[in-house]
Motif scaffolding. Structure first.
Motif, mmCIF file in Angstrom:
data_model
loop_
_atom_site.group_PDB
_atom_site.id
_atom_site.type_symbol
_atom_site.label_atom_id
_atom_site.label_comp_id
_atom_site.label_asym_id
_atom_site.label_seq_id
_atom_site.Cartn_x
_atom_site.Cartn_y
_atom_site.Cartn_z
ATOM 1 N N ASP A 246 0.867 -1.194 0.000
ATOM 2 C CA ASP A 246 0.000 0.000 0.000
ATOM 3 C C ASP A 246 0.888 1.223 0.000
ATOM 4 N N THR A 247 0.512 2.242 -0.770
ATOM 5 C CA THR A 247 1.344 3.443 -0.749
ATOM 6 C C THR A 247 0.615 4.657 -1.300
ATOM 7 N N GLY A 248 0.956 5.832 -0.747
ATOM 8 C CA GLY A 248 0.642 7.083 -1.404
ATOM 9 C C GLY A 248 1.765 7.410 -2.382
ATOM 10 N N TYR A 249 1.567 8.471 -3.164
ATOM 11 C CA TYR A 249 2.617 8.846 -4.113
ATOM 12 C C TYR A 249 3.691 9.658 -3.387
ATOM 13 N N SER A 250 4.947 9.322 -3.613
ATOM 14 C CA SER A 250 6.038 10.051 -2.964
ATOM 15 C C SER A 250 7.307 9.926 -3.787
ATOM 16 N N MET A 282 -2.106 8.011 1.713
ATOM 17 C CA MET A 282 -1.812 6.588 1.975
ATOM 18 C C MET A 282 -2.065 5.656 0.798
ATOM 19 N N HIS A 283 -2.930 6.059 -0.162
ATOM 20 C CA HIS A 283 -3.246 5.182 -1.305
ATOM 21 C C HIS A 283 -3.183 5.984 -2.598
ATOM 22 N N VAL A 284 -2.441 5.506 -3.573
ATOM 23 C CA VAL A 284 -2.411 6.180 -4.874
ATOM 24 C C VAL A 284 -3.700 5.931 -5.637
ATOM 25 N N ASN A 285 -4.013 6.855 -6.543
ATOM 26 C CA ASN A 285 -5.082 6.598 -7.507
ATOM 27 C C ASN A 285 -4.424 6.077 -8.796
ATOM 28 N N PRO A 286 -5.217 5.692 -9.796
ATOM 29 C CA PRO A 286 -4.608 5.104 -11.001
ATOM 30 C C PRO A 286 -3.610 6.040 -11.691
ATOM 31 N N GLU A 287 -3.888 7.343 -11.721
ATOM 32 C CA GLU A 287 -2.940 8.272 -12.365
ATOM 33 C C GLU A 287 -1.583 8.225 -11.644
ATOM 34 N N GLU A 288 -1.627 8.192 -10.319
ATOM 35 C CA GLU A 288 -0.371 8.140 -9.566
ATOM 36 C C GLU A 288 0.326 6.787 -9.714
ATOM 37 N N GLU A 294 6.359 4.893 -14.131
ATOM 38 C CA GLU A 294 7.396 5.655 -14.840
ATOM 39 C C GLU A 294 8.606 5.914 -13.936
ATOM 40 N N ASP A 295 8.356 6.293 -12.680
ATOM 41 C CA ASP A 295 9.467 6.555 -11.748
ATOM 42 C C ASP A 295 10.362 5.334 -11.577
ATOM 43 N N LEU A 296 9.743 4.161 -11.532
ATOM 44 C CA LEU A 296 10.507 2.933 -11.324
ATOM 45 C C LEU A 296 11.186 2.452 -12.602
ATOM 46 N N GLU A 297 10.812 3.049 -13.725
ATOM 47 C CA GLU A 297 11.233 2.540 -15.045
ATOM 48 C C GLU A 297 10.918 1.057 -15.148
ATOM 49 N N ARG A 321 -11.000 1.571 -15.177
ATOM 50 C CA ARG A 321 -11.370 2.559 -16.209
ATOM 51 C C ARG A 321 -10.432 3.767 -16.138
ATOM 52 N N LYS A 322 -10.166 4.229 -14.905
ATOM 53 C CA LYS A 322 -9.271 5.385 -14.754
ATOM 54 C C LYS A 322 -7.839 5.034 -15.136
ATOM 55 N N LEU A 323 -7.452 3.794 -14.901
ATOM 56 C CA LEU A 323 -6.101 3.388 -15.298
ATOM 57 C C LEU A 323 -5.950 3.466 -16.819
ATOM 58 N N VAL A 324 -6.936 2.957 -17.529
ATOM 59 C CA VAL A 324 -6.883 2.971 -18.998
ATOM 60 C C VAL A 324 -6.788 4.416 -19.498
ATOM 61 N N GLN A 325 -7.562 5.325 -18.902
ATOM 62 C CA GLN A 325 -7.505 6.748 -19.300
ATOM 63 C C GLN A 325 -6.122 7.337 -19.022
ATOM 64 N N ALA A 326 -5.576 7.014 -17.842
ATOM 65 C CA ALA A 326 -4.270 7.580 -17.473
ATOM 66 C C ALA A 326 -3.175 7.071 -18.404
ATOM 67 N N LEU A 327 -3.233 5.797 -18.774
ATOM 68 C CA LEU A 327 -2.221 5.244 -19.684
ATOM 69 C C LEU A 327 -2.310 5.933 -21.041
ATOM 70 N N ARG A 328 -3.549 6.161 -21.486
ATOM 71 C CA ARG A 328 -3.736 6.803 -22.790
ATOM 72 C C ARG A 328 -3.164 8.224 -22.761
ATOM 73 N N ARG A 329 -3.447 8.949 -21.663
ATOM 74 C CA ARG A 329 -2.927 10.320 -21.549
ATOM 75 C C ARG A 329 -1.401 10.352 -21.579
ATOM 76 N N GLU A 330 -0.783 9.348 -20.955
ATOM 77 C CA GLU A 330 0.685 9.314 -20.892
ATOM 78 C C GLU A 330 1.311 8.665 -22.124
ATOM 79 N N GLY A 331 0.463 8.154 -23.020
ATOM 80 C CA GLY A 331 0.992 7.496 -24.222
ATOM 81 C C GLY A 331 1.676 6.172 -23.932
ATOM 82 N N ILE A 332 1.236 5.494 -22.868
ATOM 83 C CA ILE A 332 1.822 4.187 -22.520
ATOM 84 C C ILE A 332 0.901 3.092 -23.055
#
Ligand code: ZN
Ligand code: ZN
Length: 369
Positions: A246-250, A282-288, A294-297, A321-332
């Motif tokens: 479990d993690t927040g974004y940092s 404490m918890h990331v969302n799909p965008e994070e 990306e941070d981890l490569e 659904r939000k993950l798919v949108q975030a990937l599309r926005r980032e071009g992944i």
């Protein structure tokens, strides 16, 4: 959570035992304090937020579950293949944060949870809405278990006790600093290895390194942050895997990349993120989660911590659904961030092929668009 469930949980807390012993703190380390552990980076956590959140969900009638009618497909893993497999690197999503990793001939479970609730009680608390894809009798002999932290959806007493009694001897439990006392209280005294952040250990030629992430710990109202939390980097000859727990974004993820190098597979949480005013520390969302990828490569990432227990306020089918949108926005490409069905197995030497699931068809991002 319903009022009677809150009462039942409080009762359970008052009966909870076994994890009060304090670990040896080394206050020369920035994350060790006299009162417990703390995150590397300030997160703006405010006391009293939990009760404010509970009042808010009560007022809004949240969560709208488990009667929401959501259906998440469960494919039945090929148990015979899994039990026989010693040669092919593979992972199977059992549900929530529980994966079976098969690497270098070792069978490794992450945050094993194979029972019906993420709760100290058998009759109340967050209920599983999709059964575990592998039961105790389906599992191969487990060599190692990694535990990220002591929250009930990640550390389940019933599951740990069963694994400790498995035929052929217990697995080696790799746990965060301070959790050995809890295992001893369950009667598990041998085969438990505690690690601090950046400590590493080895089993069968595979290296296990415990890393910082941004979270917290507690099993009762009285043991907050008395045991550590973190992620696990597993370096095997066949592949390297990072399990985030479990993690927040940092900034921690850039630190992990800088210290340990890029990783082949990152297992990342995408669910349990609403309301953001409370959950974001404490918890990331799909965008994070995509930012962490990306941070981890990471060569590939695998979504987890969604669709299994109703823990927070977002609709249960929203994270993919939000993950798919975030990937599309980032071009992944979506092939780089897998959305598995519960029970799906993927071979890591053939990452594009869904080779081992025996029913349910192909699980791709197309299913959730
Ligand atoms: Zn947690
Ligand atoms: Zn969790």
């Amino acid at each position: 959570m319903r009022p009677e469930n809150i009462l039942a949980l409080l009762l359970a807390f008052s009966l909870a035992t076994g994890c009060s012993a304090r670990p040896q703190m080394d206050t020369t380390k920035p994350h060790h304090t006299e009162d417990g552990f703390r995150n590397n980076y300030p997160s703006g956590w405010k006391r009293g937020s939990f009760w404010k959140w509970q009042r808010e969900r009560w007022a809004k009638g949240l969560p709208r579950t488990p009667d929401g009618g959501w259906h998440f497909p469960l494919v039945h893993p090929d148990v015979a293949w899994i039990r026989a497999n010693r040669d092919d690197p593979a992972l199977t999503w059992i549900g929530h944060a529980t994966f079976l990793l098969q690497l270098d001939g070792l069978n490794i479970l992450t945050d094993p949870h194979l029972t019906g609730r993420a709760s100290p009680l058998s009759f109340a608390g967050p209920e599983r809405i999709v059964p575990p894809a592998l039961g105790f009798h389906d599992l191969p002999h487990i060599d190692a278990v990694v535990v990220s932290h002591n929250h009930y959806d990640h550390l389940d007493a019933g599951t740990v006790e069963r694994l400790a009694r498995q035929a052929g001897g217990p697995p080696r439990f790799f746990v965060p600093l301070g959790l050995k006392a809890w295992f001893a209280a369950q009667g598990i005294r041998d085969d438990v290895v505690e690690l601090d952040w950046w400590d590493e250990t080895e089993l069968g030629g595979v290296t296990f390194t415990f890393t910082p992430v941004q979270h917290w710990s507690a099993r009762t109202p009285w043991d907050r942050n008395r045991t550590l939390w973190g992620g696990w980097r597993i370096d095997a000859g066949e592949a390297s895997v990072f399990f985030a727990g479990d993690t927040g974004y940092s900034q921690d993820f850039k630190d992990i990349r800088a210290r340990l190098g890029p990783v082949d597979y990152a297992l990342l949480p995408i669910g349990a993120y609403e309301p953001r005013w409370f959950m974001s520390v404490m918890h990331v969302n799909p965008e994070e989660a995509v930012k962490i990828h990306e941070d981890l490569e990471a060569g590939h990432s695998v979504a987890m911590h969604w669709g299994t227990f109703v823990l927070t306020d977002e609709p249960m089918d929203e994270p993919p659904r939000k993950l798919v949108q975030a990937l599309r926005r980032e071009g992944i490409p979506h092939e780089r961030f897998w959305l598995l069905k519960h029970g799906e197995t993927r071979r890591l030497d053939q990452p594009m092929a869904e080779t081992v699931a025996v029913s349910g068809g192909d699980a791709t991002a197309a299913d959730v668009r």
